[in-house]
Design a protein around this motif. Structure first.
Motif, PDB file in Angstrom:
ATOM      1  N   ALA A   1       0.829  -1.206   0.000  1.00 26.47           N
ATOM      2  CA  ALA A   1       0.000   0.000   0.000  1.00 26.47           C
ATOM      3  C   ALA A   1       0.865   1.259   0.000  1.00 26.47           C
ATOM      4  O   ALA A   1       0.616   2.203  -0.767  1.00 26.47           O
ATOM      5  N   TRP A   2       1.902   1.287   0.821  1.00 25.46           N
ATOM      6  CA  TRP A   2       2.756   2.473   0.875  1.00 25.46           C
ATOM      7  C   TRP A   2       3.658   2.586  -0.362  1.00 25.46           C
ATOM      8  O   TRP A   2       3.973   3.689  -0.805  1.00 25.46           O
ATOM      9  N   ARG A   3       4.064   1.440  -0.940  1.00 24.51           N
ATOM     10  CA  ARG A   3       4.834   1.499  -2.186  1.00 24.51           C
ATOM     11  C   ARG A   3       4.003   2.102  -3.307  1.00 24.51           C
ATOM     12  O   ARG A   3       4.514   2.856  -4.138  1.00 24.51           O
ATOM     13  N   MET A   4       2.717   1.769  -3.344  1.00 24.41           N
ATOM     14  CA  MET A   4       1.819   2.323  -4.346  1.00 24.41           C
ATOM     15  C   MET A   4       1.735   3.841  -4.198  1.00 24.41           C
ATOM     16  O   MET A   4       1.789   4.576  -5.183  1.00 24.41           O
ATOM     17  N   VAL A   5       1.643   4.314  -2.966  1.00 27.51           N
ATOM     18  CA  VAL A   5       1.607   5.759  -2.704  1.00 27.51           C
ATOM     19  C   VAL A   5       2.894   6.410  -3.217  1.00 27.51           C
ATOM     20  O   VAL A   5       2.851   7.426  -3.918  1.00 27.51           O
ATOM     21  N   GLN A   6       4.032   5.828  -2.883  1.00 28.47           N
ATOM     22  CA  GLN A   6       5.312   6.394  -3.308  1.00 28.47           C
ATOM     23  C   GLN A   6       5.456   6.404  -4.833  1.00 28.47           C
ATOM     24  O   GLN A   6       5.958   7.368  -5.411  1.00 28.47           O
ATOM     25  N   ASN A   7       5.028   5.328  -5.485  1.00 29.13           N
ATOM     26  CA  ASN A   7       5.123   5.268  -6.943  1.00 29.13           C
ATOM     27  C   ASN A   7       4.259   6.341  -7.601  1.00 29.13           C
ATOM     28  O   ASN A   7       4.690   6.985  -8.560  1.00 29.13           O
ATOM     29  N   LEU A   8       3.055   6.534  -7.090  1.00 30.71           N
ATOM     30  CA  LEU A   8       2.175   7.560  -7.655  1.00 30.71           C
ATOM     31  C   LEU A   8       2.740   8.952  -7.401  1.00 30.71           C
ATOM     32  O   LEU A   8       2.689   9.821  -8.284  1.00 30.71           O
ATOM     33  N   GLN A   9       3.292   9.191  -6.223  1.00 30.28           N
ATOM     34  CA  GLN A   9       3.910  10.485  -5.940  1.00 30.28           C
ATOM     35  C   GLN A   9       5.077  10.741  -6.890  1.00 30.28           C
ATOM     36  O   GLN A   9       5.262  11.860  -7.371  1.00 30.28           O
ATOM     37  N   TYR A  10       5.854   9.717  -7.168  1.00 32.42           N
ATOM     38  CA  TYR A  10       6.978   9.846  -8.098  1.00 32.42           C
ATOM     39  C   TYR A  10       6.482  10.195  -9.498  1.00 32.42           C
ATOM     40  O   TYR A  10       7.002  11.117 -10.142  1.00 32.42           O
ATOM     41  N   LEU A  11       5.476   9.466  -9.983  1.00 28.05           N
ATOM     42  CA  LEU A  11       4.948   9.733 -11.320  1.00 28.05           C
ATOM     43  C   LEU A  11       4.403  11.150 -11.437  1.00 28.05           C
ATOM     44  O   LEU A  11       4.681  11.858 -12.405  1.00 28.05           O
ATOM     45  N   ILE A  12       3.638  11.569 -10.444  1.00 30.10           N
ATOM     46  CA  ILE A  12       3.063  12.917 -10.465  1.00 30.10           C
ATOM     47  C   ILE A  12       4.171  13.965 -10.433  1.00 30.10           C
ATOM     48  O   ILE A  12       4.138  14.940 -11.185  1.00 30.10           O
ATOM     49  N   GLY A  13       5.174  13.756  -9.592  1.00 28.71           N
ATOM     50  CA  GLY A  13       6.300  14.688  -9.515  1.00 28.71           C
ATOM     51  C   GLY A  13       7.050  14.789 -10.829  1.00 28.71           C
ATOM     52  O   GLY A  13       7.431  15.884 -11.260  1.00 28.71           O
ATOM     53  N   CYS A  14       7.272  13.675 -11.484  1.00 30.65           N
ATOM     54  CA  CYS A  14       7.977  13.681 -12.775  1.00 30.65           C
ATOM     55  C   CYS A  14       7.174  14.447 -13.825  1.00 30.65           C
ATOM     56  O   CYS A  14       7.730  15.250 -14.581  1.00 30.65           O
ATOM     57  N   ILE A  15       5.882  14.211 -13.865  1.00 28.35           N
ATOM     58  CA  ILE A  15       5.047  14.876 -14.868  1.00 28.35           C
ATOM     59  C   ILE A  15       4.987  16.376 -14.592  1.00 28.35           C
ATOM     60  O   ILE A  15       5.137  17.192 -15.508  1.00 28.35           O
ATOM     61  N   GLU A  16       4.790  16.761 -13.338  1.00 28.53           N
ATOM     62  CA  GLU A  16       4.677  18.177 -12.992  1.00 28.53           C
ATOM     63  C   GLU A  16       5.977  18.945 -13.240  1.00 28.53           C
ATOM     64  O   GLU A  16       5.944  20.115 -13.619  1.00 28.53           O
ATOM     65  N   ASN A  17       7.113  18.274 -13.068  1.00 23.88           N
ATOM     66  CA  ASN A  17       8.401  18.944 -13.212  1.00 23.88           C
ATOM     67  C   ASN A  17       9.063  18.688 -14.558  1.00 23.88           C
ATOM     68  O   ASN A  17      10.196  19.115 -14.786  1.00 23.88           O
ATOM     69  N   GLY A  18       8.372  17.971 -15.436  1.00 23.34           N
ATOM     70  CA  GLY A  18       8.908  17.730 -16.773  1.00 23.34           C
ATOM     71  C   GLY A  18      10.111  16.799 -16.793  1.00 23.34           C
ATOM     72  O   GLY A  18      10.914  16.841 -17.725  1.00 23.34           O
ATOM     73  N   ARG A  19      10.259  15.972 -15.778  1.00 19.78           N
ATOM     74  CA  ARG A  19      11.369  15.026 -15.731  1.00 19.78           C
ATOM     75  C   ARG A  19      10.982  13.747 -16.448  1.00 19.78           C
ATOM     76  O   ARG A  19       9.812  13.371 -16.469  1.00 19.78           O
ATOM     77  N   PRO A  20      11.939  13.050 -17.016  1.00 19.60           N
ATOM     78  CA  PRO A  20      11.622  11.766 -17.653  1.00 19.60           C
ATOM     79  C   PRO A  20      11.235  10.730 -16.602  1.00 19.60           C
ATOM     80  O   PRO A  20      11.704  10.767 -15.479  1.00 19.60           O
ATOM     81  N   ILE A  21      10.391   9.814 -17.013  1.00 22.15           N
ATOM     82  CA  ILE A  21       9.959   8.741 -16.111  1.00 22.15           C
ATOM     83  C   ILE A  21      10.730   7.477 -16.491  1.00 22.15           C
ATOM     84  O   ILE A  21      10.737   7.062 -17.629  1.00 22.15           O
ATOM     85  N   TYR A  22      11.430   6.933 -15.520  1.00 20.56           N
ATOM     86  CA  TYR A  22      12.238   5.738 -15.759  1.00 20.56           C
ATOM     87  C   TYR A  22      11.507   4.526 -15.317  1.00 20.56           C
ATOM     88  O   TYR A  22      10.788   4.483 -14.408  1.00 20.56           O
TER      89      TYR A  22
END
Length: 69
Positions: free
Chosen positions: A48-69
């Motif tokens: 459950a917490w890994r899912m939260v972290q993964n979604l936060q990472y994806l949102i952060g990458c999209i908002e900041n224009g960073r590539p998603i690995y």
């Protein structure tokens, strides 16, 4: 759709998923036998917490224009 195909148009859906994941992770109560470190309970909580972290990472990458690995 691949994770790398996500764009800013997907942000509202990702944020809704994040809110749902946060609610689920915060709402998980440890059963009484969790004191014994039951693997299935700990795995559910970790997932459950890994899912939260993964979604936060994806949102952060999209908002900041960073590539998603």
């Amino acid at each position: 759709m691949s994770v790398k195909d996500l764009t800013t148009a997907d942000l509202p859906e990702l944020e809704a998923q994040l809110q749902h994941a946060l609610d689920k992770a915060r709402g998980m109560s440890l059963p009484a036998h969790a004191v014994r470190n039951c693997p299935s309970d700990l795995q559910s909580q970790d997932h459950a917490w890994r899912m939260v972290q993964n979604l936060q990472y994806l949102i952060g990458c999209i908002e900041n224009g960073r590539p998603i690995y």
